[in-house]
Design a protein around this motif. Structure first.
Motif, PDB file in Angstrom:
ATOM      1  N   VAL B   6       0.816  -1.207   0.000  1.00 38.85           N
ATOM      2  CA  VAL B   6       0.000   0.000   0.000  1.00 38.85           C
ATOM      3  C   VAL B   6       0.842   1.245   0.000  1.00 38.85           C
ATOM      4  N   GLU B   8      -0.228   4.110  -0.410  1.00 36.17           N
ATOM      5  CA  GLU B   8      -0.915   5.158   0.325  1.00 36.17           C
ATOM      6  C   GLU B   8      -0.444   5.148   1.770  1.00 36.17           C
ATOM      7  N   GLU B   9      -0.348   3.948   2.315  1.00 36.53           N
ATOM      8  CA  GLU B   9       0.098   3.821   3.693  1.00 36.53           C
ATOM      9  C   GLU B   9       1.480   4.438   3.850  1.00 36.53           C
ATOM     10  N   HIS B  13       2.524   7.494   6.313  1.00 32.71           N
ATOM     11  CA  HIS B  13       3.542   7.352   7.353  1.00 32.71           C
ATOM     12  C   HIS B  13       4.632   8.391   7.232  1.00 32.71           C
ATOM     13  N   THR B  21      -4.654  14.030  10.235  1.00 31.72           N
ATOM     14  CA  THR B  21      -5.720  13.282   9.602  1.00 31.72           C
ATOM     15  C   THR B  21      -6.351  12.241  10.483  1.00 31.72           C
ATOM     16  N   PHE B  22      -5.590  11.573  11.245  1.00 33.10           N
ATOM     17  CA  PHE B  22      -6.173  10.434  11.911  1.00 33.10           C
ATOM     18  C   PHE B  22      -6.278  10.546  13.423  1.00 33.10           C
ATOM     19  N   ASP B  23      -5.411  11.312  14.008  1.00 33.58           N
ATOM     20  CA  ASP B  23      -5.393  11.256  15.457  1.00 33.58           C
ATOM     21  C   ASP B  23      -5.921  12.514  16.120  1.00 33.58           C
ATOM     22  N   ARG B  43      -1.937  14.347  -2.980  1.00 29.52           N
ATOM     23  CA  ARG B  43      -1.960  12.941  -3.371  1.00 29.52           C
ATOM     24  C   ARG B  43      -2.220  12.792  -4.861  1.00 29.52           C
TER      25      ARG B  43
END
Lengths: 616, 499
Positions: B6, B8-9, B13, B21-23, B43
């Motif tokens: 991935v 994207e991953e 990272h 975005t996530f946390d 992206r």
């Protein structure tokens, strides 16, 4: 149980590599989402997953909680969700709901979808439409093949059957090609590929393309020849009642992923027990291929032997007793446990079968296969329907009648359909429409109907496309031609001879000597003739699509070595345990070893349930 | 064998946006959204780079389906083909030949499409292309063969890339001819996944009249499209499609099927009533009519019976409380229900079994079987008896049945009929051997001993089998009529026993 087996049967390749490979691939994918995560697993992936990994494997890779996909709101509190699913639109829609529900309160999590064995564009399109494309990461887990036993490999894709044959959707063709390619790259190169059926042909093409796309490594072949066969080449066999032990167990208790759950009636206790049914079960492996009438005798003999072995204890001194306990007792206990399970299962089978006049049912099936006393068969089926005996069973008999008779007389068709709808619900109109589409339950057509229809439609559209239409129609109007095939291939042995089921003389033993399964007979004939030569009439009756090809790199100077006698048979659309038993028998007789690869294990109930359409 | 890695991953990272975005907390949502947008834009750029990269790195190989871009393929493949023959031959598949579209691709290729579809496909490529690197290094082709950036894939190449899960934009297929060529290539490749992908694109970019028209002559594509629409539950379009193609019966069935999702019985009944105007075949229309009539009647019966049950005045409902609603049950179940609860009602009522039989033209045999089972269940043996007699009353005393007496015995026995009832019917079984077997099975001693009919065959007496009769004597009740009968027989000097 001693069969006149040839002793020089070659050894089977080791398929446990497939499990290891699948496990490693899954672990790799899980590691792509580092940190603690909750894993949602599609319900019908749980058993296959169980066969290759266990909970601790998943825990090691930071899977926190495991959930079954139930299409309900999720209660997980984890900030990473991973979905292990089949590429189904409804499941993807549910995931979209989950993500969009999270978005409302602004909850942010990481999502990952692992499609297995592959993703479909239609699924990605759903993600896009629902506005969550990019919010989830997507992976594919190429878990194509699950070895269920030393000689059975399943793709665990029961929907292959209805998608391909009923809906006419070729989405799994490439999957089948990829599965074959995986076997090819691990155990190939193959020498020859035979096949029959449209889907087989397409799967072959897909595989061949993948071979050309990929690298070719020179390696020692472990599989010689390959035979691909479509399920719709032979619908008669899977619709017959199974009477070989393993098939019977599947018909009654439903074997799931090589494992069966015996209820309290079998275990003679208040709890159910799950048993793996494979060649490691010493009792089972000796009776699985036997006609049911032999099983009791075998089991009681075995029980007596066991008693004798136990009895040895008497008169032993301490030292002997110690050796007995440490060396033999465990094995004996194990055997004891298995033996009592299989005896319990056999008793339960007997009880169920005598309750529903199994004998009479079998008689009707045999008459249908032979083509005798059809009127009596029809009134038997009618009575079955009138008395509202099992809905699936009635449908099975109707289909068997239709295929063996090349369709029902219009008068019979109408009357039986009307009675069926009265007994089981008018909703089944949709089921009948499915069965007609598949050619399983049809009205007899007067000879010219097809050509008339063709020319009529041909006029509607321009000439260019008429050719394509003809093709489409020929698949729709597929006739079974069972009677003619049966004569050509001697599928129904003469009835005047006694058939000793203890010493089977041909594959017909799997149906009490009444019928040699068409699918297996074709395989036998093609292997014997090394192709379709001499079977032209048969293939014509089967609507063609046969092929036999030789790989230029496959045929080497080693010639007729052991590998050549290892035959991989791939059933597209499912195969039954009875067919596997028949092939094992054929293998013993002719010195072949068969490996059965199937999209799923099927039986009459599964096959027909896939076509029921009386629910939302 | 790992197919996808991935990217994207990896991107996340290494990205400085990761933290946002996530946390992040909820109150930072708006900021988060902005960041997300920014990231997405980046992206997209990154992907385009990837895409280009991809074009430079990856090639394809394989057999041409038609003759299109054969030459291109030859150059591309020659480097690999030269030293190895394809291991297995291509077999003739029933592929329609595809004519090369002469319309230039150049115009559409100017409009490098990057809207939705293109986006997701490029994205998917970003997910998978790295695997291609691992997977098939041999696919790289020399620099000289680079295409003129993204969109010059021929229909055939496009299909091939779709098959391999690689990035491809369909946006350049803008003329109808191009679209159809693409579709035909997808069909020729026999990959349902790709066929559906192309169909989704065509559905989006063609009006339905044109799409339907073109599908009519492409049965394979048509079936894929139908399956796609039913899977996505796009009922409306599916109906339009069936109608447009003159598949009236399919449309009718499809519409009829909707009733399954209606839970309210009155709404369901009304829906079924509307279905009666659908273009079913005459035969099916009659069934749907029955379905409607049946549900209508079930609703009436249900209301009345529920009241009767609650009222507590009707004995039968007290003695045998109903286990389930009669709504939506099959006709025969309904008949059974009415034979059970409403047997004696005059023919004029909705719930009278005779009325039901009349309305739905239930066959004599079917009616008989159902009534028999229901009355036997209630142990109403007089009713059972009457079933056999009533139909042949013209001086005949013999019982007649449209069902074999063996089956009758079976039904009675399953409803635990007592021996004295059973034996009447066992005696009527035609086949002597079968009669004896049944008699033994159901312990009908009278028949076993066989004193009833002069022409009885195959009984112990007739068999002159004294031993069996003696053995049987041990099984009967001491001092019973049966025992006396046996003793009489045993002491009868007229019989010459064979043993």
């Amino acid at each position: 149980m001693a069969h006149s087996a040839r002793r020089d049967s070659p050894e089977l390749p080791d398929f446990s590599i497939l499990k290891r490979l699948a496990r490693d691939q899954l672990i790799y994918l899980l590691e792509q989402l580092p940190g603690k995560k909750d894993l949602f697993i599609e319900a019908d992936l749980m058993s296959p997953l169980d066969r290759i990994a266990n909970v601790s494997t998943l825990k090691q890779h930071e899977v926190d909680k495991l959930y079954k996909v139930e299409h309900k709101p999720v209660i997980s509190t984890s900030d990473q969700l991973c979905f292990l699913i089949r590429p189904r639109i409804q499941t993807v829609k549910w995931i979209c709901d989950v993500v969009n529900t999270d978005k409302v309160p602004g909850k942010s999590r990481r999502y990952k979808i692992i499609f297995t064995p592959q993703k479909f564009y239609a699924c990605e399109a759903v993600l896009e439409e629902q506005g969550i494309f990019g919010d989830v990461s997507i992976d594919e887990w190429p878990f194509y093949l699950l070895p269920l036993d030393d000689d059975i490999i399943s793709m665990e894709l029961p929907e292959f059957f209805q998608d391909n044959f009923l809906a006419g959707d070729q989405r799994w063709v490439r999957t089948a090609g990829s599965a074959l390619h995986l076997l090819y790259s691990l155990y190939g190169p193959f020498s020859k590929v035979y096949g029959i059926g449209r889907c087989s042909k397409m799967a072959y093409e897909s595989w061949r393309e993948q071979v050309e796309e990929g690298e070719q490594k020179a390696r020692q072949a472990e599989i010689g020849n390959v035979f691909l066969i479509d399920r719709d080449v032979d619908f008669v066999t899977p619709l017959c009642s199974q009477v070989v032990y393993e098939g019977l167990v599947d018909d009654i208790f439903r074997i799931k992923c090589g494992c069966v759950e015996f209820g309290p009636d079998v275990t003679a206790s208040d709890k159910s027990v799950k048993v793996m049914l494979n060649s490691h079960d010493k009792v089972f492996s000796e009776i699985r291929n036997e006609h049911f009438s032999n099983v009791f005798g075998f089991l009681s003999q075995k029980a007596r032997n066991l008693q004798t072995a136990y009895d040895k204890r008497r008169g032993m001194d301490i030292k002997q007793m110690k050796t007995f306990v440490s060396e033999e007792l465990k094995g004996l206990k194990q055997e004891h446990r298995l033996l009592s399970l299989h005896i319990g299962a056999s008793e339960s089978i007997m009880k169920k079968k005598t309750k529903q006049d199994f004998q009479e049912l079998l008689k009707t099936e045999h008459l249908l296969l032979e083509g005798f006393e059809i009127r009596e068969c029809i009134s038997y089926i009618e009575e079955h329907i009138n008395r509202q005996v099992s809905m699936i069973e009635s449908l099975r008999l109707l289909c068997l009648l239709s295929i063996t008779e090349n369709g029902l007389l219009p008068k019979d068709y109408r009357s039986l359909k009307a009675q069926y709808l009265q007994s089981y619900g008018v909703d089944h109109l949709l089921t009948f429409s499915n069965l007609r589409q598949l050619g399983l339950l049809v009205e007899q057509q007067p000879g010219e109907t097809l050509t008339v229809m063709e020319s009529k439609v041909g006029k509607l559209v321009n000439d260019k496309t008429a050719g394509k239409l003809t093709d489409a129609f020929s698949s729709l109007a597929k006739k079974s031609n069972f009677r003619a095939l049966s004569r050509k291939l001697n599928l129904v042995p003469k009835t005047d001879e006694e058939y000793d089921l203890r010493v089977p003389r041909d594959m017909a033993y799997i149906f009490s000597g009444a019928y040699i399964p068409l699918s297996c007979k074709l395989i036998e004939q093609v292997l014997e003739r090394d192709g379709w030569t001499g079977l032209e009439e048969v293939t014509r009756l089967l609507n063609g699509h046969e092929f036999a090809v030789t790989g230029s790199s496959g045929v080497d100077s080693r010639g007729k070595n052991d590998t050549q006698r290892i035959i991989l048979v791939m059933f597209l659309g499912g195969c039954t345990y009875s067919e596997i038993s028949a092939l094992r028998f054929l293998g013993r007789e002719k010195g072949y070893k068969f490996i059965v690869v199937t999209t799923a294990i099927t039986n009459s109930s599964r096959l027909l349930e896939a076509l029921l359409d009386n629910h939302v | 064998m790992i197919k996808s890695k991935v990217d994207e991953e990896d991107y996340w990272h290494s990205s400085k946006f990761k933290a946002f975005t996530f946390d992040d907390e909820d109150d930072e949502l708006s900021r988060l959204k902005e960041s997300r947008q920014a990231v997405n834009n980046i992206r997209r750029l990154v992907e385009e780079d990837d895409d280009e990269d991809d074009v430079e790195r990856i090639s394809w190989s394989g057999e041409p389906v038609g003759s299109i871009s054969w030459s291109v393929k030859e150059t591309a493949a020659s480097s690999q083909r030269a030293d190895r023959e394809p291991a297995f031959p291509k077999i003739s598949t029933d592929t329609p030949s595809i004519s090369r579209s002469q319309s230039g691709y150049s115009l559409s290729s100017l409009f490098k499409g990057k809207p939705k579809v293109g986006n997701f496909q490029t994205f998917s490529d970003a997910l998978t292309d790295s695997s291609v690197r691992l997977y098939a290094p041999e696919l790289r082709k020399p620099k000289s063969e680079y295409k003129d950036y993204v969109s010059d894939w021929s229909p055939e190449e496009t299909v091939q890339r779709l098959q391999q899960g690689k990035a491809v934009s369909l946006e350049r297929f803008r003329t109808l001819q191009d679209k159809l060529l693409l579709l035909d290539h997808a069909i020729a490749a026999h990959d349902g996944n790709v066929i559906t992908a192309v169909l989704i694109y065509l559905k989006r970019t063609l009006c339905k009249e044109v799409l339907f028209r073109e599908l009519e002559s492409r049965q394979t594509a048509l079936r894929h499209f139908i399956h796609y629409l039913s899977e996505t539950q796009n009922q409306r379009l599916l109906l339009e499609l069936h109608r447009a193609l003159g598949r009236a019966e399919d449309a009718a069935l499809l519409q009829y099927k909707e009733h399954l999702s209606i839970t309210d019985e009155n709404k369901r009944r009304d829906f079924l009533k509307n279905c009666l105007s659908l273009p079913f075949s005459a035969e099916d229309l009659a069934h749907v009519q029955d379905h409607y009539t049946l549900l209508e009647r079930q609703i009436i019966i249900e209301v009345t019976d529920r009241q009767a049950e609650r009222g507590g005045k009707v004995e039968i409902f007290q003695k045998f409380p109903r286990k389930a609603l009669i709504l939506n049950m099959p006709l025969i179940t309904t008949l059974y229900y009415c034979c059970f609860y409403h047997y004696a009602e005059p023919e004029g009522t909705f719930s009278s079994p005779l009325n039901i039989r009349q309305t739905f033209k239930i066959s004599e045999k079917q009616y008989f079987v159902t009534a028999l089972a229901a009355r036997a269940k209630l142990k109403a043996w007089l009713d059972v008896d009457a079933l056999f007699a009533s139909r042949n009353w013209l001086g005949f005393t013999r019982k007649k049945s449209p069902l074999s007496f063996q089956r009758v015995v079976d039904i009675l026995q399953k409803n635990s009929a007592p021996t004295h009832v059973l034996q009447d019917y066992v005696a009527l079984v035609d086949d002597g051997e079968l009669r004896l077997t049944l008699a033994q099975k159901h312990k009908c001693h009278d028949i076993v001993i066989s004193v009833r009919s002069a022409d009885a065959v195959q009984t112990y007496r007739d068999m002159k089998d004294r031993q069996l009769l003696l053995g049987y004597r041990g099984k009967v009740v001491r001092g019973s009529a049966e025992e006396r009968k046996i003793d009489d027989l045993l002491s009868n000097p007229q019989i010459r026993w064979k043993n």
